[in-house]
Design a protein around this motif. Sequence first.
Motif, PDB file in Angstrom:
ATOM      1  N   ASP A   1      15.457  -6.813 -32.235  1.00  0.00           N
ATOM      2  CA  ASP A   1      14.470  -7.835 -32.588  1.00  0.00           C
ATOM      3  C   ASP A   1      13.203  -7.244 -33.195  1.00  0.00           C
ATOM      4  O   ASP A   1      12.639  -7.801 -34.141  1.00  0.00           O
ATOM      5  CB  ASP A   1      14.087  -8.649 -31.347  1.00  0.00           C
ATOM      6  CG  ASP A   1      15.177  -9.601 -30.902  1.00  0.00           C
ATOM      7  OD1 ASP A   1      16.019  -9.968 -31.740  1.00  0.00           O
ATOM      8  OD2 ASP A   1      15.180  -9.979 -29.718  1.00  0.00           O
ATOM      9  N   ALA A   2      12.725  -6.133 -32.638  1.00  0.00           N
ATOM     10  CA  ALA A   2      11.468  -5.559 -33.121  1.00  0.00           C
ATOM     11  C   ALA A   2      11.598  -5.084 -34.559  1.00  0.00           C
ATOM     12  O   ALA A   2      10.672  -5.247 -35.367  1.00  0.00           O
ATOM     13  CB  ALA A   2      11.024  -4.417 -32.219  1.00  0.00           C
ATOM     14  N   ALA A   3      12.740  -4.490 -34.892  1.00  0.00           N
ATOM     15  CA  ALA A   3      12.951  -4.048 -36.275  1.00  0.00           C
ATOM     16  C   ALA A   3      13.007  -5.245 -37.213  1.00  0.00           C
ATOM     17  O   ALA A   3      12.462  -5.217 -38.326  1.00  0.00           O
ATOM     18  CB  ALA A   3      14.230  -3.233 -36.370  1.00  0.00           C
ATOM     19  N   ALA A   4      13.663  -6.320 -36.770  1.00  0.00           N
ATOM     20  CA  ALA A   4      13.709  -7.536 -37.584  1.00  0.00           C
ATOM     21  C   ALA A   4      12.325  -8.136 -37.752  1.00  0.00           C
ATOM     22  O   ALA A   4      12.015  -8.743 -38.789  1.00  0.00           O
ATOM     23  CB  ALA A   4      14.653  -8.550 -36.943  1.00  0.00           C
TER      24      ALA A   4
ATOM     25  N   GLU B   1      23.580  -5.973 -40.779  1.00  0.00           N
ATOM     26  CA  GLU B   1      22.121  -5.908 -40.704  1.00  0.00           C
ATOM     27  C   GLU B   1      21.659  -5.876 -39.263  1.00  0.00           C
ATOM     28  O   GLU B   1      20.765  -5.093 -38.891  1.00  0.00           O
ATOM     29  CB  GLU B   1      21.541  -7.122 -41.436  1.00  0.00           C
ATOM     30  CG  GLU B   1      20.038  -7.082 -41.635  1.00  0.00           C
ATOM     31  CD  GLU B   1      19.573  -8.242 -42.491  1.00  0.00           C
ATOM     32  OE1 GLU B   1      18.737  -9.029 -42.005  1.00  0.00           O
ATOM     33  OE2 GLU B   1      20.053  -8.364 -43.644  1.00  0.00           O
ATOM     34  N   ALA B   2      22.250  -6.712 -38.422  1.00  0.00           N
ATOM     35  CA  ALA B   2      21.878  -6.744 -37.012  1.00  0.00           C
ATOM     36  C   ALA B   2      22.183  -5.410 -36.339  1.00  0.00           C
ATOM     37  O   ALA B   2      21.387  -4.901 -35.535  1.00  0.00           O
ATOM     38  CB  ALA B   2      22.620  -7.875 -36.302  1.00  0.00           C
ATOM     39  N   ILE B   3      23.333  -4.827 -36.655  1.00  0.00           N
ATOM     40  CA  ILE B   3      23.702  -3.538 -36.063  1.00  0.00           C
ATOM     41  C   ILE B   3      22.708  -2.457 -36.446  1.00  0.00           C
ATOM     42  O   ILE B   3      22.260  -1.673 -35.596  1.00  0.00           O
ATOM     43  CB  ILE B   3      25.137  -3.145 -36.481  1.00  0.00           C
ATOM     44  CG1 ILE B   3      26.156  -4.004 -35.743  1.00  0.00           C
ATOM     45  CG2 ILE B   3      25.397  -1.659 -36.208  1.00  0.00           C
ATOM     46  CD1 ILE B   3      27.586  -3.774 -36.187  1.00  0.00           C
ATOM     47  N   GLU B   4      22.336  -2.391 -37.710  1.00  0.00           N
ATOM     48  CA  GLU B   4      21.386  -1.363 -38.144  1.00  0.00           C
ATOM     49  C   GLU B   4      20.034  -1.545 -37.466  1.00  0.00           C
ATOM     50  O   GLU B   4      19.391  -0.573 -37.064  1.00  0.00           O
ATOM     51  CB  GLU B   4      21.240  -1.381 -39.661  1.00  0.00           C
ATOM     52  CG  GLU B   4      22.445  -0.804 -40.392  1.00  0.00           C
ATOM     53  CD  GLU B   4      22.720   0.648 -40.027  1.00  0.00           C
ATOM     54  OE1 GLU B   4      21.774   1.457 -40.017  1.00  0.00           O
ATOM     55  OE2 GLU B   4      23.892   0.967 -39.740  1.00  0.00           O
ATOM     56  N   HIS B   5      19.571  -2.789 -37.344  1.00  0.00           N
ATOM     57  CA  HIS B   5      18.323  -3.036 -36.612  1.00  0.00           C
ATOM     58  C   HIS B   5      18.442  -2.516 -35.184  1.00  0.00           C
ATOM     59  O   HIS B   5      17.499  -1.918 -34.650  1.00  0.00           O
ATOM     60  CB  HIS B   5      18.013  -4.536 -36.582  1.00  0.00           C
ATOM     61  CG  HIS B   5      17.466  -5.083 -37.859  1.00  0.00           C
ATOM     62  ND1 HIS B   5      16.638  -4.357 -38.692  1.00  0.00           N
ATOM     63  CD2 HIS B   5      17.597  -6.308 -38.437  1.00  0.00           C
ATOM     64  CE1 HIS B   5      16.295  -5.098 -39.728  1.00  0.00           C
ATOM     65  NE2 HIS B   5      16.860  -6.287 -39.609  1.00  0.00           N
ATOM     66  N   ALA B   6      19.595  -2.753 -34.565  1.00  0.00           N
ATOM     67  CA  ALA B   6      19.769  -2.417 -33.154  1.00  0.00           C
ATOM     68  C   ALA B   6      19.887  -0.920 -32.907  1.00  0.00           C
ATOM     69  O   ALA B   6      19.351  -0.403 -31.922  1.00  0.00           O
ATOM     70  CB  ALA B   6      20.996  -3.137 -32.599  1.00  0.00           C
TER      71      ALA B   6
ATOM     72  N   ASP C   1      12.139  -1.438 -29.612  1.00  0.00           N
ATOM     73  CA  ASP C   1      12.618  -2.446 -28.666  1.00  0.00           C
ATOM     74  C   ASP C   1      12.050  -2.226 -27.265  1.00  0.00           C
ATOM     75  O   ASP C   1      11.855  -3.176 -26.510  1.00  0.00           O
ATOM     76  CB  ASP C   1      14.141  -2.433 -28.597  1.00  0.00           C
ATOM     77  CG  ASP C   1      14.784  -3.079 -29.807  1.00  0.00           C
ATOM     78  OD1 ASP C   1      14.369  -4.191 -30.173  1.00  0.00           O
ATOM     79  OD2 ASP C   1      15.697  -2.479 -30.394  1.00  0.00           O
ATOM     80  N   TYR C   2      11.853  -0.994 -26.885  1.00  0.00           N
ATOM     81  CA  TYR C   2      11.343  -0.625 -25.567  1.00  0.00           C
ATOM     82  C   TYR C   2      12.198  -1.191 -24.440  1.00  0.00           C
ATOM     83  O   TYR C   2      11.701  -1.533 -23.369  1.00  0.00           O
ATOM     84  CB  TYR C   2       9.861  -0.997 -25.439  1.00  0.00           C
ATOM     85  CG  TYR C   2       9.062  -0.221 -26.451  1.00  0.00           C
ATOM     86  CD1 TYR C   2       8.799   1.126 -26.269  1.00  0.00           C
ATOM     87  CD2 TYR C   2       8.659  -0.814 -27.653  1.00  0.00           C
ATOM     88  CE1 TYR C   2       8.134   1.871 -27.233  1.00  0.00           C
ATOM     89  CE2 TYR C   2       7.989  -0.085 -28.614  1.00  0.00           C
ATOM     90  CZ  TYR C   2       7.737   1.263 -28.402  1.00  0.00           C
ATOM     91  OH  TYR C   2       7.087   1.983 -29.366  1.00  0.00           O
ATOM     92  N   GLU C   3      13.507  -1.277 -24.718  1.00  0.00           N
ATOM     93  CA  GLU C   3      14.483  -1.488 -23.653  1.00  0.00           C
ATOM     94  C   GLU C   3      14.851  -0.111 -23.103  1.00  0.00           C
ATOM     95  O   GLU C   3      14.406   0.917 -23.628  1.00  0.00           O
ATOM     96  CB  GLU C   3      15.717  -2.206 -24.200  1.00  0.00           C
ATOM     97  CG  GLU C   3      15.457  -3.583 -24.765  1.00  0.00           C
ATOM     98  CD  GLU C   3      15.091  -4.617 -23.702  1.00  0.00           C
ATOM     99  OE1 GLU C   3      15.255  -4.320 -22.495  1.00  0.00           O
ATOM    100  OE2 GLU C   3      14.644  -5.706 -24.065  1.00  0.00           O
ATOM    101  N   LEU C   4      15.651  -0.088 -22.053  1.00  0.00           N
ATOM    102  CA  LEU C   4      16.122   1.171 -21.493  1.00  0.00           C
ATOM    103  C   LEU C   4      17.574   1.405 -21.896  1.00  0.00           C
ATOM    104  O   LEU C   4      18.395   0.485 -21.839  1.00  0.00           O
ATOM    105  CB  LEU C   4      16.030   1.165 -19.967  1.00  0.00           C
ATOM    106  CG  LEU C   4      14.654   0.963 -19.344  1.00  0.00           C
ATOM    107  CD1 LEU C   4      14.764   1.036 -17.819  1.00  0.00           C
ATOM    108  CD2 LEU C   4      13.655   2.002 -19.856  1.00  0.00           C
ATOM    109  N   VAL C   5      17.890   2.622 -22.315  1.00  0.00           N
ATOM    110  CA  VAL C   5      19.276   3.059 -22.419  1.00  0.00           C
ATOM    111  C   VAL C   5      19.487   4.032 -21.263  1.00  0.00           C
ATOM    112  O   VAL C   5      18.665   4.925 -21.034  1.00  0.00           O
ATOM    113  CB  VAL C   5      19.590   3.713 -23.791  1.00  0.00           C
ATOM    114  CG1 VAL C   5      18.661   4.863 -24.115  1.00  0.00           C
ATOM    115  CG2 VAL C   5      21.040   4.161 -23.833  1.00  0.00           C
TER     116      VAL C   5
END
Length: 323
Positions: free
Chosen positions: A170-173, A255-260, A266-270
């Motif tokens: 989302d942040a990249a989008a 496009e969604a994959i590249e953003h992700a 995003d500041y999520e955790l992996v």
Amino acid sequence: MAGGEFELINHYFKPAPEDLVADDVVLGIGDDAALVQPPTGELLAVATDTLVADVHFPADADAALIAERSMRVNLSDLAAMGAEPRWFTLALTLPGDWDGEKRQHWVAGFSRALKSCANTFGCTLIGGDTTRGPLSVGIQMLGSVPASQALRRDGAGLDDFVLVTGVLGDAAAALTVLDEPASDRNDYLRGRYYKPTPRIAEGKYLRGIASSAQDISDGLLADLGHICFASDVAAELDLAQLPFSEVLAEQPQAEAIEHAIAGGDDYELVFTVPPENMPELAMLQAAGKVQATVIGRIVSGAGVHCELDGAPYYSNATGYKHF
């Protein structure tokens, strides 16, 4: 108010009599250094990020949004360690060509949002510095974590599952709509960019469950790559499992994959979880305490390898480059 350094600090950043100051702050703003008392038996976790105008945020963005973003991206680093936020310092550089009225108006909006965000996440401003130059915000975030429970990058093991919290991309989008008119879609994406959710609670729940963790600031491939390098392993990802928001899912899949995987911010955790700990994680998910998606496994080798619909997937993107 004259608007000099000490007047600015005292007026906008020093706690007012009605403000709550944590008991663990022995001496806060106003001296050469702050004095704080970490909880007994816990390690001090320290993280620092500097955000520069027109690099990490638009220079003409609202001061309150800049404050929110600056705080939240720093809090995310503590979340990745499983740490509890406690204190922070602020180094604020303001343009020298701003007149006194503009400077005071900007700092007033910035300081209000900064205090509000700090209160939300339970941390206290204990000092810092102000100076003149290109607009930038430097925050040093300090927290604590039980000595044996800190999450690190170097603990991933073979056959561990790879997971991510929340949704990605989302942040990249959002970068494509920062200056566009208001709409439900644009407002949602801008909110994800300026006000990412640092996964503090999730980081604490993952203590003793995750074998490694990293926050996603530079992009999934880059940040998971840091885990792989530190742990001397490789990761295999199934990109069909990437979690998207409803907004991002409306975009073309490529496009969604590249953003992700490469967009960052995003500041999520992996994080990685050994198979034997997955039942405990499942209980946390069922209780609504952790929202996470399995996207791959840890294998022998090096680097991060992706596939989509059973075929290898290659991306030319490498994530955010700091230099």
